[in-house]
Design a protein around this motif. Structure first.
Motif, PDB file in Angstrom:
ATOM      1  N   LYS A 151      -3.592   7.796 -21.497  1.00  0.00           N
ATOM      2  CA  LYS A 151      -3.116   7.014 -22.049  1.00  0.00           C
ATOM      3  C   LYS A 151      -3.046   5.916 -20.587  1.00  0.00           C
ATOM      4  N   PHE A 152      -3.195   4.391 -20.754  1.00  0.00           N
ATOM      5  CA  PHE A 152      -3.347   4.234 -19.618  1.00  0.00           C
ATOM      6  C   PHE A 152      -2.048   2.486 -20.632  1.00  0.00           C
ATOM      7  N   GLY A 153      -1.534   2.987 -19.921  1.00  0.00           N
ATOM      8  CA  GLY A 153      -0.022   1.367 -20.453  1.00  0.00           C
ATOM      9  C   GLY A 153       0.052   1.877 -21.553  1.00  0.00           C
ATOM     10  N   SER A 154       0.701   1.178 -22.381  1.00  0.00           N
ATOM     11  CA  SER A 154       0.740   1.199 -23.679  1.00  0.00           C
ATOM     12  C   SER A 154      -0.801   1.768 -24.898  1.00  0.00           C
ATOM     13  N   SER A 155      -1.894   1.802 -24.538  1.00  0.00           N
ATOM     14  CA  SER A 155      -2.773   1.273 -24.275  1.00  0.00           C
ATOM     15  C   SER A 155      -3.252   3.259 -24.966  1.00  0.00           C
ATOM     16  N   LYS A 156      -4.228   3.900 -25.603  1.00  0.00           N
ATOM     17  CA  LYS A 156      -5.097   5.289 -25.695  1.00  0.00           C
ATOM     18  C   LYS A 156      -6.503   4.993 -25.337  1.00  0.00           C
ATOM     19  N   GLN A 157      -6.994   5.415 -24.130  1.00  0.00           N
ATOM     20  CA  GLN A 157      -8.046   5.254 -24.127  1.00  0.00           C
ATOM     21  C   GLN A 157      -9.040   6.371 -23.383  1.00  0.00           C
ATOM     22  N   GLU A 158     -10.400   6.725 -24.207  1.00  0.00           N
ATOM     23  CA  GLU A 158     -11.547   7.651 -23.943  1.00  0.00           C
ATOM     24  C   GLU A 158     -12.537   7.065 -23.254  1.00  0.00           C
ATOM     25  N   THR A 159     -12.671   8.376 -22.265  1.00  0.00           N
ATOM     26  CA  THR A 159     -14.364   7.835 -21.646  1.00  0.00           C
ATOM     27  C   THR A 159     -14.992   9.255 -21.050  1.00  0.00           C
ATOM     28  N   GLU A 160     -15.918   8.922 -20.745  1.00  0.00           N
ATOM     29  CA  GLU A 160     -17.101  10.392 -20.952  1.00  0.00           C
ATOM     30  C   GLU A 160     -16.514  10.790 -19.579  1.00  0.00           C
ATOM     31  N   ALA A 161     -15.784  11.959 -19.546  1.00  0.00           N
ATOM     32  CA  ALA A 161     -16.811  13.523 -18.627  1.00  0.00           C
ATOM     33  C   ALA A 161     -17.660  13.539 -17.904  1.00  0.00           C
ATOM     34  N   HIS A 162     -17.433  13.464 -16.588  1.00  0.00           N
ATOM     35  CA  HIS A 162     -19.039  13.562 -16.176  1.00  0.00           C
ATOM     36  C   HIS A 162     -19.705  14.969 -15.423  1.00  0.00           C
ATOM     37  N   ILE A 163     -20.037  15.505 -16.185  1.00  0.00           N
ATOM     38  CA  ILE A 163     -20.243  17.066 -15.903  1.00  0.00           C
ATOM     39  C   ILE A 163     -21.109  16.900 -15.456  1.00  0.00           C
ATOM     40  N   GLN A 164     -22.193  17.534 -14.722  1.00  0.00           N
ATOM     41  CA  GLN A 164     -22.872  17.839 -13.206  1.00  0.00           C
ATOM     42  C   GLN A 164     -24.060  18.294 -14.276  1.00  0.00           C
ATOM     43  N   ASN A 165     -23.135  19.729 -13.988  1.00  0.00           N
ATOM     44  CA  ASN A 165     -24.116  21.275 -14.896  1.00  0.00           C
ATOM     45  C   ASN A 165     -24.008  21.115 -16.440  1.00  0.00           C
ATOM     46  N   LYS A 166     -24.693  20.609 -17.512  1.00  0.00           N
ATOM     47  CA  LYS A 166     -24.439  21.245 -18.484  1.00  0.00           C
ATOM     48  C   LYS A 166     -23.936  22.120 -18.738  1.00  0.00           C
ATOM     49  N   TRP A 167     -24.653  23.121 -18.352  1.00  0.00           N
ATOM     50  CA  TRP A 167     -25.331  24.438 -19.294  1.00  0.00           C
ATOM     51  C   TRP A 167     -24.423  24.943 -18.492  1.00  0.00           C
ATOM     52  N   ARG A 168     -23.543  26.659 -18.897  1.00  0.00           N
ATOM     53  CA  ARG A 168     -22.692  27.410 -17.830  1.00  0.00           C
ATOM     54  C   ARG A 168     -23.165  28.133 -18.514  1.00  0.00           C
ATOM     55  N   ALA A 169     -22.770  29.757 -17.673  1.00  0.00           N
ATOM     56  CA  ALA A 169     -22.362  31.172 -18.016  1.00  0.00           C
ATOM     57  C   ALA A 169     -21.288  31.489 -17.837  1.00  0.00           C
ATOM     58  N   GLY A 170     -21.318  33.320 -18.188  1.00  0.00           N
ATOM     59  CA  GLY A 170     -19.950  33.597 -17.482  1.00  0.00           C
ATOM     60  C   GLY A 170     -20.344  34.916 -18.634  1.00  0.00           C
ATOM     61  N   VAL A 171     -18.594  35.829 -18.753  1.00  0.00           N
ATOM     62  CA  VAL A 171     -18.717  36.889 -19.020  1.00  0.00           C
ATOM     63  C   VAL A 171     -18.079  37.089 -20.335  1.00  0.00           C
ATOM     64  N   VAL A 172     -18.128  37.492 -21.020  1.00  0.00           N
ATOM     65  CA  VAL A 172     -17.616  37.726 -22.558  1.00  0.00           C
ATOM     66  C   VAL A 172     -16.768  39.206 -22.273  1.00  0.00           C
ATOM     67  N   LEU A 173     -15.194  40.024 -22.959  1.00  0.00           N
ATOM     68  CA  LEU A 173     -14.979  41.431 -23.410  1.00  0.00           C
ATOM     69  C   LEU A 173     -14.604  41.508 -24.327  1.00  0.00           C
ATOM     70  N   ASP A 174     -14.792  42.200 -24.934  1.00  0.00           N
ATOM     71  CA  ASP A 174     -14.214  42.365 -26.506  1.00  0.00           C
ATOM     72  C   ASP A 174     -14.429  43.447 -27.603  1.00  0.00           C
ATOM     73  N   ALA A 175     -13.322  43.213 -28.615  1.00  0.00           N
ATOM     74  CA  ALA A 175     -12.942  44.214 -29.442  1.00  0.00           C
ATOM     75  C   ALA A 175     -12.686  43.884 -30.923  1.00  0.00           C
ATOM     76  N   GLU A 176     -12.657  44.775 -31.796  1.00  0.00           N
ATOM     77  CA  GLU A 176     -13.062  43.805 -32.703  1.00  0.00           C
ATOM     78  C   GLU A 176     -12.854  45.027 -33.844  1.00  0.00           C
ATOM     79  N   PHE A 177     -12.104  45.081 -34.943  1.00  0.00           N
ATOM     80  CA  PHE A 177     -11.828  45.767 -36.041  1.00  0.00           C
ATOM     81  C   PHE A 177     -12.329  45.214 -37.957  1.00  0.00           C
ATOM     82  N   ILE A 178     -12.925  46.456 -38.572  1.00  0.00           N
ATOM     83  CA  ILE A 178     -12.869  45.708 -39.723  1.00  0.00           C
ATOM     84  C   ILE A 178     -12.846  46.277 -40.544  1.00  0.00           C
TER      85      ILE A 178
END
Length: 222
Positions: A151-178
């Motif tokens: 929010k800039f003043g009284s108006s809402k603004q939207e711009t592009e988030a300049h992310i250089q690396n489009k790809w990401r990677a990581g790790v997941v831990l998960d538990a589930e119950f059927i």
């Protein structure tokens, strides 16, 4: 990494006490699963001077469980869509070929970063007990939309988030119950887990690495 080891032990323990009957030769773990999740994020390794208020995430995911051996071991391959909202006084900035993650200007209010990814987890799933399992493995993702809203003043603004690396990677831990169901084919699924992104958003500048805790609900096709 100590929180990950602790969390993994808790996930294994909760799964072990969920049910006592082991998988019989007549049973198998569901091949297809559809789920949606909601979670809370933490922006780890933030640059100095940037503070986070609150961050959340939501996703939809389809998994196929490929049987590996002895009815207990599976490779869970997924594809999904994940959106995260980071409310913090930092934003991604591009100046020519230079990318950075810096403190927002003082006249910017209610700053929010929204990042949406195609999500591709590939997890080893151990179904030690009938209708419950614990999973661990890597994930990859591709950024399809990145926005910085403020929010800039009284108006809402939207711009592009300049992310250089489009790809990401990581790790997941998960538990589930059927859960038990009257349907012979369809059964509800409850799960929870942790996710951590290893990769950087920028190549030569520090930003943050999201750590997420989530719960999910969905259904399995048996």
């Amino acid at each position: 990494m100590k929180p990950f080891y602790t969390a993994f032990i808790l996930l294994l323990s909760s799964t072990a006490f969920s049910q006592n009957d082991t998988i019989s030769s007549a049973d198998y773990y569901p091949r297809w699963q559809y789920s949606t999740s909601m979670g809370a994020n933490k922006m780890t390794r933030l640059p100095d001077g940037i503070d986070e208020q609150i961050s959340t995430s939501a996703s939809v995911l389809v998994n196929y469980n490929l049987h590996l051996a002895k009815k207990k071991h599976y490779l869970s391959i997924g594809i999904g869509y994940e959106t995260s909202r980071f409310i913090a006084d930092g934003m991604f900035i591009r100046n020519g070929s230079d990318y950075s993650f810096a403190v927002t200007p003082t006249d910017f209010k209610q700053n929010e970063i929204q990042l949406s990814y195609l999500h591709f987890p590939v997890l080893y799933k151990f179904a030690a007990f009938r209708k419950s399992a614990v999973s661990v493995g890597p994930f990859a993702g591709y950024l399809v939309d990145g926005k910085d809203k403020f929010k800039f003043g009284s108006s809402k603004q939207e711009t592009e988030a300049h992310i250089q690396n489009k790809w990401r990677a990581g790790v997941v831990l998960d538990a589930e119950f059927i859960l038990r169901s009257r349907s012979k084919r369809l059964a509800p699924v409850l799960g929870y887990g942790l996710q951590y992104q290893f990769t950087n958003h920028l190549k030569d500048s520090k930003s943050f690495k999201p750590f997420s805790a989530f719960i999910r609900i969905g259904f399995a096709i048996e």
